[in-house]
Design a protein around this motif. Structure first.
Motif, PDB file in Angstrom:
ATOM      1  N   ILE A 150       0.858  -1.193   0.000  1.00 47.22           N
ATOM      2  CA  ILE A 150       0.000   0.000   0.000  1.00 47.22           C
ATOM      3  C   ILE A 150       0.890   1.237   0.000  1.00 47.22           C
ATOM      4  N   MET A 151       0.829   1.984  -1.071  1.00 47.90           N
ATOM      5  CA  MET A 151       1.704   3.169  -1.217  1.00 47.90           C
ATOM      6  C   MET A 151       0.970   4.411  -0.718  1.00 47.90           C
ATOM      7  N   ALA A 152       0.976   4.579   0.614  1.00 47.15           N
ATOM      8  CA  ALA A 152       0.321   5.764   1.189  1.00 47.15           C
ATOM      9  C   ALA A 152       1.299   6.930   1.300  1.00 47.15           C
ATOM     10  N   ALA A 155       3.725  10.096   0.571  1.00 48.36           N
ATOM     11  CA  ALA A 155       3.738  11.240  -0.337  1.00 48.36           C
ATOM     12  C   ALA A 155       5.155  11.342  -0.883  1.00 48.36           C
ATOM     13  N   VAL A 156       5.356  10.736  -2.031  1.00 46.85           N
ATOM     14  CA  VAL A 156       6.696  10.681  -2.627  1.00 46.85           C
ATOM     15  C   VAL A 156       6.908  11.972  -3.414  1.00 46.85           C
ATOM     16  N   ALA A 157       8.027  12.627  -3.174  1.00 46.88           N
ATOM     17  CA  ALA A 157       8.303  13.861  -3.932  1.00 46.88           C
ATOM     18  C   ALA A 157       8.487  13.516  -5.404  1.00 46.88           C
ATOM     19  N   ASP A 158       7.860  14.278  -6.264  1.00 47.60           N
ATOM     20  CA  ASP A 158       7.963  13.988  -7.699  1.00 47.60           C
ATOM     21  C   ASP A 158       9.337  14.348  -8.251  1.00 47.60           C
ATOM     22  N   VAL A 159       9.997  15.323  -7.634  1.00 49.34           N
ATOM     23  CA  VAL A 159      11.305  15.769  -8.144  1.00 49.34           C
ATOM     24  C   VAL A 159      12.320  15.843  -7.001  1.00 49.34           C
ATOM     25  N   GLU A 178      13.507  14.412 -12.221  1.00 47.59           N
ATOM     26  CA  GLU A 178      12.324  13.655 -11.800  1.00 47.59           C
ATOM     27  C   GLU A 178      12.727  12.442 -10.958  1.00 47.59           C
ATOM     28  N   ASN A 179      11.944  12.153  -9.937  1.00 49.27           N
ATOM     29  CA  ASN A 179      12.154  10.956  -9.132  1.00 49.27           C
ATOM     30  C   ASN A 179      11.531   9.758  -9.829  1.00 49.27           C
ATOM     31  N   PRO A 180      11.983   8.557  -9.491  1.00 50.83           N
ATOM     32  CA  PRO A 180      11.309   7.376 -10.042  1.00 50.83           C
ATOM     33  C   PRO A 180       9.878   7.317  -9.525  1.00 50.83           C
ATOM     34  N   ASP A 181       8.959   6.834 -10.340  1.00 56.33           N
ATOM     35  CA  ASP A 181       7.593   6.589  -9.855  1.00 56.33           C
ATOM     36  C   ASP A 181       7.595   5.183  -9.260  1.00 56.33           C
ATOM     37  N   ILE A 182       7.644   5.123  -7.935  1.00 55.70           N
ATOM     38  CA  ILE A 182       7.787   3.825  -7.237  1.00 55.70           C
ATOM     39  C   ILE A 182       6.590   2.930  -7.546  1.00 55.70           C
ATOM     40  N   LEU A 183       5.403   3.517  -7.441  1.00 54.84           N
ATOM     41  CA  LEU A 183       4.167   2.749  -7.630  1.00 54.84           C
ATOM     42  C   LEU A 183       4.125   2.113  -9.028  1.00 54.84           C
ATOM     43  N   ARG A 184       4.435   2.890 -10.045  1.00 52.74           N
ATOM     44  CA  ARG A 184       4.400   2.336 -11.406  1.00 52.74           C
ATOM     45  C   ARG A 184       5.454   1.259 -11.586  1.00 52.74           C
ATOM     46  N   VAL A 198      -1.772  -1.170  -3.990  1.00 48.61           N
ATOM     47  CA  VAL A 198      -2.745  -0.099  -3.729  1.00 48.61           C
ATOM     48  C   VAL A 198      -2.023   1.243  -3.798  1.00 48.61           C
ATOM     49  N   GLY A 199      -2.576   2.172  -4.568  1.00 51.66           N
ATOM     50  CA  GLY A 199      -2.008   3.517  -4.638  1.00 51.66           C
ATOM     51  C   GLY A 199      -2.903   4.526  -3.934  1.00 51.66           C
ATOM     52  N   PHE A 200      -2.339   5.675  -3.698  1.00 47.82           N
ATOM     53  CA  PHE A 200      -3.087   6.792  -3.118  1.00 47.82           C
ATOM     54  C   PHE A 200      -3.053   7.952  -4.100  1.00 47.82           C
ATOM     55  N   ALA A 201      -4.050   8.795  -4.027  1.00 48.47           N
ATOM     56  CA  ALA A 201      -4.027   9.999  -4.860  1.00 48.47           C
ATOM     57  C   ALA A 201      -4.601  11.141  -4.044  1.00 48.47           C
ATOM     58  N   ALA A 202      -3.870  12.226  -3.987  1.00 48.72           N
ATOM     59  CA  ALA A 202      -4.393  13.434  -3.336  1.00 48.72           C
ATOM     60  C   ALA A 202      -4.863  14.346  -4.460  1.00 48.72           C
ATOM     61  N   GLU A 203      -6.153  14.585  -4.511  1.00 50.84           N
ATOM     62  CA  GLU A 203      -6.686  15.337  -5.648  1.00 50.84           C
ATOM     63  C   GLU A 203      -7.563  16.494  -5.191  1.00 50.84           C
ATOM     64  N   THR A 204      -7.607  17.521  -6.029  1.00 57.01           N
ATOM     65  CA  THR A 204      -8.629  18.562  -5.868  1.00 57.01           C
ATOM     66  C   THR A 204      -9.366  18.627  -7.202  1.00 57.01           C
ATOM     67  N   ALA A 206      -8.651   8.696 -13.650  1.00 60.77           N
ATOM     68  CA  ALA A 206      -7.600   8.789 -14.678  1.00 60.77           C
ATOM     69  C   ALA A 206      -6.263   8.320 -14.092  1.00 60.77           C
ATOM     70  N   LYS A 207      -6.016   8.661 -12.829  1.00 61.48           N
ATOM     71  CA  LYS A 207      -4.744   8.261 -12.201  1.00 61.48           C
ATOM     72  C   LYS A 207      -4.677   6.744 -12.027  1.00 61.48           C
ATOM     73  N   LEU A 208      -5.791   6.115 -11.650  1.00 60.60           N
ATOM     74  CA  LEU A 208      -5.820   4.651 -11.491  1.00 60.60           C
ATOM     75  C   LEU A 208      -5.435   3.992 -12.818  1.00 60.60           C
ATOM     76  N   ALA A 209      -5.992   4.501 -13.898  1.00 60.49           N
ATOM     77  CA  ALA A 209      -5.685   3.929 -15.220  1.00 60.49           C
ATOM     78  C   ALA A 209      -4.207   4.154 -15.558  1.00 60.49           C
ATOM     79  N   ARG A 210      -3.699   5.351 -15.236  1.00 57.34           N
ATOM     80  CA  ARG A 210      -2.309   5.686 -15.550  1.00 57.34           C
ATOM     81  C   ARG A 210      -1.317   4.828 -14.754  1.00 57.34           C
ATOM     82  N   LYS A 211      -1.624   4.652 -13.474  1.00 56.98           N
ATOM     83  CA  LYS A 211      -0.679   3.936 -12.596  1.00 56.98           C
ATOM     84  C   LYS A 211      -0.796   2.421 -12.758  1.00 56.98           C
ATOM     85  N   GLY A 212      -1.985   1.931 -13.099  1.00 54.18           N
ATOM     86  CA  GLY A 212      -2.165   0.498 -13.345  1.00 54.18           C
ATOM     87  C   GLY A 212      -2.210  -0.348 -12.089  1.00 54.18           C
TER      88      GLY A 212
HETATM   89  N1  CTP Z   1       4.054   7.760  -6.038  1.00 53.10           N
HETATM   90  C1  CTP Z   1       5.184   6.985  -6.210  1.00 53.10           C
HETATM   91  N2  CTP Z   1       6.318   7.556  -6.705  1.00 53.10           N
HETATM   92  C2  CTP Z   1       6.357   8.855  -7.040  1.00 53.10           C
HETATM   93  C3  CTP Z   1       5.195   9.648  -6.874  1.00 53.10           C
HETATM   94  C4  CTP Z   1       4.060   9.061  -6.365  1.00 53.10           C
HETATM   95  O1  CTP Z   1       5.154   5.795  -5.909  1.00 53.10           O
HETATM   96  N3  CTP Z   1       7.461   9.377  -7.518  1.00 53.10           N
HETATM   97  C5  CTP Z   1       2.832   7.107  -5.544  1.00 53.10           C
HETATM   98  C6  CTP Z   1       2.284   7.665  -4.239  1.00 53.10           C
HETATM   99  O2  CTP Z   1       2.769   6.954  -3.120  1.00 53.10           O
HETATM  100  C7  CTP Z   1       0.781   7.442  -4.420  1.00 53.10           C
HETATM  101  C8  CTP Z   1       0.572   7.576  -5.899  1.00 53.10           C
HETATM  102  O3  CTP Z   1       1.845   7.349  -6.496  1.00 53.10           O
HETATM  103  O4  CTP Z   1       0.420   6.127  -4.061  1.00 53.10           O
HETATM  104  C9  CTP Z   1       0.024   8.902  -6.379  1.00 53.10           C
HETATM  105  O5  CTP Z   1       0.909   9.928  -6.200  1.00 53.10           O
HETATM  106  P1  CTP Z   1       0.665  11.373  -6.839  1.00 53.10           P
HETATM  107  O6  CTP Z   1       1.843  12.201  -6.498  1.00 53.10           O
HETATM  108  O7  CTP Z   1      -0.653  11.875  -6.426  1.00 53.10           O
HETATM  109  O8  CTP Z   1       0.642  11.012  -8.347  1.00 53.10           O
HETATM  110  P2  CTP Z   1       1.386  11.635  -9.550  1.00 53.10           P
HETATM  111  O9  CTP Z   1       1.620  10.525 -10.495  1.00 53.10           O
HETATM  112  O10 CTP Z   1       2.545  12.413  -9.088  1.00 53.10           O
HETATM  113  O11 CTP Z   1       0.286  12.587 -10.198  1.00 53.10           O
HETATM  114  P3  CTP Z   1       0.091  14.163 -10.155  1.00 53.10           P
HETATM  115  O12 CTP Z   1       0.312  14.563 -11.554  1.00 53.10           O
HETATM  116  O13 CTP Z   1      -1.310  14.352  -9.709  1.00 53.10           O
HETATM  117  O14 CTP Z   1       1.098  14.755  -9.199  1.00 53.10           O
END
Ligand code: CTP
Length: 409
Positions: free
Chosen positions: A275-277, A279-283, A309-315, A330-336, A349-355
């Motif tokens: 369960i990826m709860a 908040a991973v920094a994107d960069v 850019e950081n690796p997308d761990i979930l993907r 299981v992924g998490f998404a913080a959305e507005t 859309a994020k569920l489809a993108r992350k798979g």
């Molecule tokens: N996540 C991850 N690796 C990253 C960023 C996010 O594994 N580098 C995981 C988070 O733990 C969470 C999910 O992806 O389970 C959604 O993260 P989020 O930052 O909301 O998704 P993004 O793909 O970054 O989409 P957005 O464009 O909305 O920022």
């Protein structure tokens, strides 16, 4: 939390050294506005005085059914209770409860009550592991009582292991979870669950980092509830608020997204559910300076930090797993919501993108999530199910998520 109305809570205390922690349990409930009746055993009063419990609960304290007999308290208190919490429960008390004894005020009250009963054991590891105790625990669970797992750690002597009383705040949170949602099922027994929690920190130099507001509370609540549903839990924790260790969990502290990715990769093959709860920094800064950057120092300029850019761990986890096999992811998404789409649509859309298999979409529009005790949103499955999660405690949200996922694990 969503426990709005004041409830009548019986706090039973049995005779172990951890009885002193019961004072904080009582306090935890009264501070939330609940009415507390403490029922210690005779031996509990060897550790904590009656006066302490009376002062903290604002109610008189009785241990024997022979005090004020005309009030028939052993009948009344159990009948009126909304919840019975026993903390600590010694091996002897578990045995008496399992036998259905009624030889003091506490055991009589438990026999009388129709309210949910939550038991937090505390004893030495050998006593906890003893087949007699384990059989008593299994019997009490079969009868519908929630016997929480003890914490692992330092016991009264120099020994360590399972048997420590959970922290008072964990007992209060879990007891209120049971009060609002019923006995915790053991549907994760024999399963391994990994939860990432908190925010990653991406170093700029030895003193500065890029971080985020994640408190880790939702991830830790999931880990905690999973542990009491029987799972073997690993928490991969970035930066979080100060939170107690979930019962029996292994907590691995990490700093950056790269660290987190590495630890989860090492753990991947052992897990039934990830369960990826977090908040991973994107960069992250392209280069983490080895020495502290100085203002206006030319080459290493604090005003111009190059990011990558950081690796997308979930993907990455989804890619690594063969289709249809374990672990469930299981992924998490913080959305507005915005002009393009609602928060729920962004989540789909994020569920489809992350798979991943499930996505918990938090609606973060109203500053009601970070560091707060409650959460709200939707749980989406890859199969198209949508479970609405009305605002509730992070423990209730955790339970809803885990029960849905446990059906597939
Ligand atoms: N996540 C991850 N690796 C990253 C960023 C996010 O594994 N580098 C995981 C988070 O733990 C969470 C999910 O992806 O389970 C959604 O993260 P989020 O930052 O909301 O998704 P993004 O793909 O970054 O989409 P957005 O464009 O909305 O920022």
């Amino acid at each position: 939390m969503a426990h709005t109305a004041a409830k009548r809570i019986v706090v039973g205390v049995s005779g172990g050294i951890a009885a002193y922690k019961a004072c904080h349990v009582v306090r935890g409930f009264t501070e939330l506005g609940h009415e507390v009746q403490v029922i210690p055993t005779e031996n509990a009063l060897r550790f904590v005085g009656k006066a302490t419990f009376e002062a903290l609960s604002h109610n008189p304290v009785f241990t024997s059914v022979y005090e004020e007999v005309d009030q028939v308290r052993h009948v009344q208190v159990g009948q009126r209770a909304d919840l019975v919490v026993i903390a600590p429960a010694t091996a002897d008390l578990l045995a008496r409860l399992a036998q259905g004894r009624a030889n003091d005020m506490l055991t009589s009250t438990v026999l009388m009550t129709g309210a949910p009963v939550v038991i937090a054991p505390a004893m030495h590891t050998e006593m906890w592991n003893n087949p007699a105790t384990q059989a008593n625990v299994a019997l009490l669970r079969d009868r519908g009582m929630t016997v929480l797992e003890p914490a692992h750690g330092r016991l009264t002597g120099s020994d360590t292991g399972p048997g420590r009383l959970l922290d008072p705040e964990q007992i209060v949170d879990l007891a209120l979870l049971v009060l609002s949602t019923g006995m915790l099922p053991r549907t994760l027994a024999g399963k391994r669950v990994l939860v990432s929690a908190g925010g990653t920190r991406e170093a700029i130099d030895p003193v500065r980092f890029i971080g985020n507001h994640s408190s880790g509370r939702q991830g830790f609540a999931i880990a905690e509830v999973a542990a009491h549903m029987g799972a073997a839990v690993t928490v991969v924790a970035g930066a979080t608020d100060r939170l107690p260790t979930p019962a029996g969990a292994t907590v691995i502290a990490v700093d950056s997204a790269n660290d987190m990715q590495q630890v989860i990769a090492d753990e991947f093959a052992k897990q039934n559910i990830i369960i990826m709860a977090a908040a991973v920094a994107d960069v992250r800064p392209k280069i983490a300076a080895a020495t502290k950057l100085k203002k206006g120092s030319g080459t290493a300029d604090l005003q111009q930090i190059d990011l990558c850019e950081n690796p997308d761990i979930l993907r990455g986890l989804v890619k690594r797993r063969a289709t249809g096999s374990q672990p469930i992811i299981v992924g998490f998404a913080a959305e507005t919501g915005d002009t393009a789409a609602t928060a729920l649509e962004h989540g789909r859309a994020k569920l489809a993108r992350k798979g991943c298999d499930w996505l918990l979409v938090n609606d973060v529009s109203q500053d009601q999530v970070f560091g707060k005790p409650t959460n709200a949103g939707w749980l989406l499955s890859a199969g198209g199910e949508v479970l609405e999660l009305p605002r509730d405690s992070k423990f209730v949200i955790a339970r809803q998520l885990l029960e849905a996922v446990a059906q597939q694990a």
